[in-house]
Write an enzyme that holds these catalytic residues in place. Sequence first.
Site, short mmCIF file in Angstrom:
data_model
loop_
_atom_site.label_atom_id
_atom_site.label_comp_id
_atom_site.label_asym_id
_atom_site.label_seq_id
_atom_site.Cartn_x
_atom_site.Cartn_y
_atom_site.Cartn_z
CG HIS A 231 -2.16 -0.67 1.08
ND1 HIS A 231 -2.21 -2.09 0.27
CD2 HIS A 231 -3.51 -0.61 1.34
CE1 HIS A 231 -3.45 -2.21 0.27
NE2 HIS A 231 -4.30 -1.49 1.08
CG HIS A 327 2.11 -3.29 6.45
ND1 HIS A 327 2.65 -4.30 5.87
CD2 HIS A 327 1.16 -2.74 5.39
CE1 HIS A 327 2.12 -4.53 4.96
NE2 HIS A 327 1.28 -3.87 4.67
#
Length: 365
Positions: A231, A327
């Site tokens: 992303h 993340h």
Amino acid sequence: MASSPLPSEPQQRRKPKMAATPATSTSTSSSLHSSSRRSSPYLPTSRETLLLSIFPVLLLFGTLFRLLSPQTRGATVAVAPGTAHYDQAPGLVPSYFARKDNIINVLFVKRGWFWITATFAFFASTHPFYAASDKQQSGKSASILGRRGSAILRWGLVTVWWFFVTQWFFGPAIVDRSFRLTGGGCQALQAAVEDDVAADKEPSKLLLAATASACKHAGGQWRGGHDISGHVFLLVLGTTFLAQEIGWVLWRKAASTSSSSSAGRVADTRSLVMHDGAVKSAEVEAGLAPSLSSESPTALSRIALRFAAAVVGLCLWMLLMTAIYFHTWFEKLTGLMVALTGFYSVYVLPRWVPELRRVVGVPGL
């Protein structure tokens, strides 16, 4: 009273010369000032650096928010420690944007490169900058493909980098290869593989999933290694691509229409290494291209700019959401670095490699 003597002829000739000195000094000072604003051809300009600084600032802010917010600190994490993906159950997820099925993630980020490509195509097909340059550009340093051709080539190069990192790289994509090389794998399927080996059966290719998508479709979980944030990579790469291809065109348009008194406010601070090794301002190469001062933006080009602004805004917003809810900090950092590698290779490297610039060109010139 005696009249004062007339000045001698040499003295008369010296006066105009002395009167011209301030103008000469001003011109020299202006030249030195312009030179001092010029950046190194090997590094992003100060304006580009300011843009690029937005990304680490957003990532840092998101990381701090995650650590300090009671809502995120109190949420449970469903997967292995260190992966920072929240439990997706409606009652446990700390925010709508922490859900992987939020509408912007599903419709925009998951199809991110389509939106980036559509934005670029809309702008390049409507803006006068490209319409005015279908003719072959003149000059040794100009791109041999013309403005539109070189812009399409740059899009192709950035797209190839996106494809290599996230889709396919002579097999698994770079993010999947990195994950496996750092000890990751499709852990939920390991027991099945071991059972097949113990029974002297050949493991199914599906069980030996080499990519995150294959693992997911097989019902497994992609765990254990370093997961480069796809992303962050996509959102940073897409934003820098649009900023280069659109931002420098707008800057060149402003430079073409500005008066001489305001030229310093729109000066191009990029530096280029010429074929003879000399380092010169991009303004030198810009002089080879047709002027845009007589070209007016069309209604479609204005819509394209607004559309581009909306897409960039969504990219930055989802980058912040990724920074907060998904993340680890190191996974986000590597996603940023991989994206900036593509940015540097396509948009900075040609400035100091004339042969490459001759083909791929430079945005806005």
